[in-house]
Write an enzyme that holds these catalytic residues in place. Sequence first.
Site, PDB file in Angstrom:
ATOM      1  N   LYS A  13      30.428  -3.757   6.463  1.00  0.00           N
ATOM      2  CA  LYS A  13      30.681  -3.697   5.018  1.00  0.00           C
ATOM      3  C   LYS A  13      29.879  -2.569   4.360  1.00  0.00           C
ATOM      4  O   LYS A  13      30.411  -1.797   3.576  1.00  0.00           O
ATOM      5  CB  LYS A  13      30.279  -5.028   4.334  1.00  0.00           C
ATOM      6  CG  LYS A  13      30.970  -6.251   4.878  1.00  0.00           C
ATOM      7  CD  LYS A  13      30.557  -7.515   4.120  1.00  0.00           C
ATOM      8  CE  LYS A  13      29.132  -7.950   4.378  1.00  0.00           C
ATOM      9  NZ  LYS A  13      28.871  -8.478   5.714  1.00  0.00           N
ATOM     10  N   ARG A 122      21.142  -3.187  16.253  1.00  0.00           N
ATOM     11  CA  ARG A 122      21.111  -2.386  15.021  1.00  0.00           C
ATOM     12  C   ARG A 122      19.692  -1.963  14.651  1.00  0.00           C
ATOM     13  O   ARG A 122      18.746  -2.720  14.789  1.00  0.00           O
ATOM     14  CB  ARG A 122      21.711  -3.203  13.871  1.00  0.00           C
ATOM     15  CG  ARG A 122      21.669  -2.460  12.541  1.00  0.00           C
ATOM     16  CD  ARG A 122      22.626  -3.030  11.555  1.00  0.00           C
ATOM     17  NE  ARG A 122      22.153  -4.267  10.962  1.00  0.00           N
ATOM     18  CZ  ARG A 122      22.773  -4.870   9.952  1.00  0.00           C
ATOM     19  NH1 ARG A 122      23.895  -4.361   9.468  1.00  0.00           N
ATOM     20  NH2 ARG A 122      22.309  -5.995   9.452  1.00  0.00           N
ATOM     21  N   ARG A 155      15.681  -5.017  11.429  1.00  0.00           N
ATOM     22  CA  ARG A 155      15.532  -6.077  10.419  1.00  0.00           C
ATOM     23  C   ARG A 155      15.136  -7.387  11.101  1.00  0.00           C
ATOM     24  O   ARG A 155      15.645  -7.705  12.173  1.00  0.00           O
ATOM     25  CB  ARG A 155      16.867  -6.270   9.683  1.00  0.00           C
ATOM     26  CG  ARG A 155      17.142  -5.184   8.674  1.00  0.00           C
ATOM     27  CD  ARG A 155      18.560  -5.182   8.163  1.00  0.00           C
ATOM     28  NE  ARG A 155      19.093  -6.489   7.790  1.00  0.00           N
ATOM     29  CZ  ARG A 155      20.275  -6.668   7.171  1.00  0.00           C
ATOM     30  NH1 ARG A 155      21.013  -5.617   6.860  1.00  0.00           N
ATOM     31  NH2 ARG A 155      20.696  -7.861   6.862  1.00  0.00           N
ATOM     32  N   ARG A 166      23.019 -16.773  10.652  1.00  0.00           N
ATOM     33  CA  ARG A 166      23.834 -16.074   9.649  1.00  0.00           C
ATOM     34  C   ARG A 166      25.323 -16.303   9.908  1.00  0.00           C
ATOM     35  O   ARG A 166      26.110 -16.417   8.969  1.00  0.00           O
ATOM     36  CB  ARG A 166      23.500 -14.576   9.653  1.00  0.00           C
ATOM     37  CG  ARG A 166      22.136 -14.309   9.014  1.00  0.00           C
ATOM     38  CD  ARG A 166      21.562 -12.983   9.434  1.00  0.00           C
ATOM     39  NE  ARG A 166      22.237 -11.852   8.873  1.00  0.00           N
ATOM     40  CZ  ARG A 166      22.165 -10.615   9.379  1.00  0.00           C
ATOM     41  NH1 ARG A 166      21.486 -10.378  10.473  1.00  0.00           N
ATOM     42  NH2 ARG A 166      22.787  -9.632   8.776  1.00  0.00           N
TER      43      ARG A 166
HETATM   44  P1  AMP Z   1      23.030  -8.493   4.033  1.00  0.00           P
HETATM   45  O1  AMP Z   1      22.272  -7.217   3.976  1.00  0.00           O
HETATM   46  O2  AMP Z   1      24.242  -8.513   3.165  1.00  0.00           O
HETATM   47  O3  AMP Z   1      23.303  -8.936   5.454  1.00  0.00           O
HETATM   48  O4  AMP Z   1      22.062  -9.627   3.398  1.00  0.00           O
HETATM   49  C1  AMP Z   1      20.821  -9.935   3.999  1.00  0.00           C
HETATM   50  C2  AMP Z   1      20.336 -11.274   3.517  1.00  0.00           C
HETATM   51  O5  AMP Z   1      20.114 -11.244   2.086  1.00  0.00           O
HETATM   52  C3  AMP Z   1      21.276 -12.440   3.726  1.00  0.00           C
HETATM   53  O6  AMP Z   1      21.221 -12.966   5.050  1.00  0.00           O
HETATM   54  C4  AMP Z   1      20.762 -13.426   2.688  1.00  0.00           C
HETATM   55  O7  AMP Z   1      19.543 -14.020   3.096  1.00  0.00           O
HETATM   56  C5  AMP Z   1      20.453 -12.511   1.502  1.00  0.00           C
HETATM   57  N1  AMP Z   1      21.647 -12.333   0.660  1.00  0.00           N
HETATM   58  C6  AMP Z   1      22.376 -11.199   0.486  1.00  0.00           C
HETATM   59  N2  AMP Z   1      23.397 -11.393  -0.354  1.00  0.00           N
HETATM   60  C7  AMP Z   1      23.335 -12.689  -0.714  1.00  0.00           C
HETATM   61  C8  AMP Z   1      24.146 -13.525  -1.553  1.00  0.00           C
HETATM   62  N3  AMP Z   1      25.233 -13.055  -2.180  1.00  0.00           N
HETATM   63  N4  AMP Z   1      23.761 -14.821  -1.699  1.00  0.00           N
HETATM   64  C9  AMP Z   1      22.681 -15.323  -1.115  1.00  0.00           C
HETATM   65  N5  AMP Z   1      21.881 -14.596  -0.284  1.00  0.00           N
HETATM   66  C10 AMP Z   1      22.208 -13.298  -0.082  1.00  0.00           C
END
Ligand code: AMP
Length: 209
Positions: A13, A122, A155, A166
């Site tokens: 994404k 990653r 990460r 996740r």
């Molecule tokens: P991402 O970079 O999108 O994979 O997000 C990393 C982490 O941030 C996720 O695993 C959640 O812990 C938190 N996070 C990101 N976006 C959201 C969201 N819309 N709602 C709740 N937690 C979020």
Amino acid sequence: MKMIFMGPPGAGKGTLAAKVGEMFKILPISTGAIFRSAMSSGSALGLKIKAIVESGGLVDDQTTVQLVKERLAQADVQKGYILDGFPRTIPQAEELAKFSAVERVLNIRISDADVMERLGGRQVCRTCGYNFHVIFDKVAKEGVCDHCGGEVYTRNDDKPDAILKRLDVYREQTAPLIGYYREKGVLYEMQAMVKFDDTMESFKKSMGL
Ligand code: AMP
């Protein structure tokens, strides 16, 4: 254009949002990136969410929605945006609908096995956010970003246990959004591709662009 990019973790994404953002001259907004920057700055928000984010759980809806609401009120996103990683729950989507009218939602499909392979290897640049991979897209110099010279790191939530969590969270809380947006008639779908050029082609085809 006001868009949402959805899909399991590791679907690509963020990478696609960066490219499409350049194409349409609109900003990608990643809630994950906002949370990571709060964590590395050690702000009150960062301290509150660190354990949740690193274990692969979701930050609570109220905190997340408030943050997006404030971000979408700013001048630079009035003509359009790409939300990457938001909404992730039905309540978040219902709240979003109260303050912004999303025109298109793209769902990127990918298998669990491909997610494990992509995220397990990653590495991310702390400065520009570019995603490298220990096998498919290696950094030239260990720990240093080829594009901006920033620090490249793994990460905490890309460790195997957190990836599995996740994926579970995605299935339970985020996947229902596919039906939610399909019913609203704004859903577009594509398959995640290995090569970036193929991803762009597939994106344009899926969106009819
Ligand atoms: P991402 O970079 O999108 O994979 O997000 C990393 C982490 O941030 C996720 O695993 C959640 O812990 C938190 N996070 C990101 N976006 C959201 C969201 N819309 N709602 C709740 N937690 C979020």
